[in-house]
Design an enzyme around this catalytic site. Sequence first.
Site, mmCIF file in Angstrom:
data_model
loop_
_atom_site.group_PDB
_atom_site.id
_atom_site.type_symbol
_atom_site.label_atom_id
_atom_site.label_comp_id
_atom_site.label_asym_id
_atom_site.label_seq_id
_atom_site.Cartn_x
_atom_site.Cartn_y
_atom_site.Cartn_z
ATOM 1 N N HIS A 51 -7.404 3.340 3.679
ATOM 2 C CA HIS A 51 -6.833 2.878 2.414
ATOM 3 C C HIS A 51 -6.367 4.052 1.572
ATOM 4 O O HIS A 51 -6.941 5.144 1.621
ATOM 5 C CB HIS A 51 -7.866 2.079 1.614
ATOM 6 C CG HIS A 51 -8.169 0.742 2.200
ATOM 7 N ND1 HIS A 51 -9.400 0.134 2.083
ATOM 8 C CD2 HIS A 51 -7.408 -0.117 2.929
ATOM 9 C CE1 HIS A 51 -9.369 -1.036 2.694
ATOM 10 N NE2 HIS A 51 -8.180 -1.204 3.219
ATOM 11 N N TYR B 40 -12.456 -10.840 4.940
ATOM 12 C CA TYR B 40 -12.291 -11.933 5.895
ATOM 13 C C TYR B 40 -13.566 -12.122 6.729
ATOM 14 O O TYR B 40 -13.970 -13.252 7.031
ATOM 15 C CB TYR B 40 -11.103 -11.682 6.824
ATOM 16 C CG TYR B 40 -9.798 -11.380 6.134
ATOM 17 C CD1 TYR B 40 -9.537 -11.866 4.849
ATOM 18 C CD2 TYR B 40 -8.823 -10.603 6.738
ATOM 19 C CE1 TYR B 40 -8.350 -11.595 4.203
ATOM 20 C CE2 TYR B 40 -7.616 -10.320 6.100
ATOM 21 C CZ TYR B 40 -7.395 -10.809 4.820
ATOM 22 O OH TYR B 40 -6.210 -10.532 4.183
ATOM 23 N N GLU C 198 -16.231 0.539 -1.304
ATOM 24 C CA GLU C 198 -16.060 1.593 -0.299
ATOM 25 C C GLU C 198 -15.963 2.929 -1.023
ATOM 26 O O GLU C 198 -15.981 2.988 -2.260
ATOM 27 C CB GLU C 198 -14.816 1.344 0.547
ATOM 28 C CG GLU C 198 -13.525 1.306 -0.238
ATOM 29 C CD GLU C 198 -12.319 0.897 0.589
ATOM 30 O OE1 GLU C 198 -11.210 1.368 0.272
ATOM 31 O OE2 GLU C 198 -12.450 0.098 1.528
ATOM 32 N N GLU D 209 0.847 -1.187 0.000
ATOM 33 C CA GLU D 209 0.000 0.000 0.000
ATOM 34 C C GLU D 209 0.885 1.241 0.000
ATOM 35 O O GLU D 209 2.043 1.197 0.376
ATOM 36 C CB GLU D 209 -0.901 0.005 1.235
ATOM 37 C CG GLU D 209 -1.923 1.136 1.220
ATOM 38 C CD GLU D 209 -3.005 0.976 2.288
ATOM 39 O OE1 GLU D 209 -4.020 1.674 2.199
ATOM 40 O OE2 GLU D 209 -2.821 0.147 3.200
#
Length: 591
Positions: free
Chosen positions: A194, A101, A151, A38
């Site tokens: 993020h 998850y 998102e 990232e």
Amino acid sequence: MEELKPDATGIYVAAHQAAGAIEEAIEAEVPLVVAVAEHIPLHDMLRIHSILRTQSKSRLVGPNSPGIISSIGKCRIGFQPLPCFSPGRVGIIAKSGTLSYETVASTTRAGLGQSLCVGVGGDILPGTDLREALSVLEHDPDTEAIALIGEIGGTGELDAAAWIKDYHSRTRSPKPIVALVAGVSEAHGRIMGHAGAFIIPGEPDAKAKIQVLQDAGVTVVDHPAKFGDAIKRRLQAQNSVQASPSPFAKSSSTAGTQRRSFHTFLRRPAQPLSQRNPVTTQKRTIYLPESTSFDLLREQGINASPYSGTGTRRLLAIGIDRSARSPCIIASPTLDSSTAKRFPFAYPVEDTLAIDRIASHLQLTRSDTTTSSLRSVIRALAAIFKDREAFFLATHIVERLGAVKVVGANFGLDDAAYRSLGRQAELHQAAAAANLTPDTEAETEAAKHGIVYIRLPGEDATIGTLVNGAGLAMNTVDALALAGGRAANFLDTGGKATSETVKKSFELILRDPRVKVVFVNIFGGLTLGDMIARGVVLAFKELEVKVPVVVRIRGTNEKEGQAVIRDSGLPLFAFDDFEEAAAKAVELSRM
């Protein structure tokens, strides 16, 4: 490649060198390249995408991807927590690792299991997007239903909804699709964990994405724990009326933005700008003061000064078209983005922009001098965009005496370039000093410990949140609002979550005098539930916490973690069900 002829490569290189590793894999013509890092600098990724468009051998998944895993045993590329997975029939596509998850656990509890799970990642410019991953699962014989996790940031969910509408129109018995979109309660203009989880002016918010998906026939849930039951209901309803698929069902065959044939893709239809948000002042990690933005323009020979009140202000900006995976000019004859139009252009910046079309859309006077003046401003913005590694450059312009004059500027630089490689240090440090507040001091301190902390507004925001994973942290804030509460902060402990980072997180949360209860929401994927629980107990004792603490732990070592909380002898409230835990946190926040 010469000796082994591999099908795929996993890129685990850290962000500051990841772009080079990805480029090596493309040059070697590895068919599938999966990148997990990232915060790869944005302009490094723009260069990678320009390379991808020139070839037909390699496809990129990620960056910021947990990877790809086939629960039925065909592959695992990435760092997924294996105990969460079970063989089954639900395909999962997700921007968020932790939310995926939770979805895996939910489908396992529902007795459905998983087939193929694709983490497209939460980067600004993903190599493979939601729509392209949907086209893969459409043709996957092991997948009977699909979970889609989006998102805030970009228009990928709108692209996916358009694909789903087409899929339903050409398929007699389409696979049911259930979705979740995190970030309904986002802090406007902030990065929500993020790298790509922020809204560039002109992009839709989470509510708009949810509506478009529902209009496309998708069932939308508000928490990942609900995926299993929702998908089971959709499958049962479909099975009760199922008919044989038509042999004449039409399939798609047009290519996507990368030229490698990766099953089939559809191009993104133009999104009406009337469905997008108005342009607002954004605060990514770094926005320059207007005076500094003016100075950068003057270095390029552009006259820039504050608005005097004379002349119609128009919007002229350079931003990122995430679907085209390229920079674009954003132009509007007013300051309202409902009248804005995007003009994508190639990277590296080329002098091939449609200046006449941009001038026409801006409703400027048709003259050689006006067009020449506009071209100069755009060239200056393009130079700053590339040389200073910007992600968004917005100006307000007016037309005076046959020339374009800049009367406002809001320039945002890519913080990843500074964080990962120390580039543009002088500008970033100056802007950080200019924007220093108690809130940004706390955010900076949190970042030193690998924590993402954002204080959320509102005097009635009384629930402190501590969550592992950016997507799950966004969804926790959303779900608390649906339960009648209001989160005081967004806090993602990140991939470095330890007992010490949990303690530091408590310190940050409890500095906020509004907080009446702390809600710890942990899904143990790679993070161990018992380790987090010990961190909660340590923080409670050492910090002498005076407010109640609600702890919800699921996933890896969940029973051990719950036992640590239960046996601590401390006034902690332990749950495994999210809705029960959220309800308790809301109840305590009102006392």
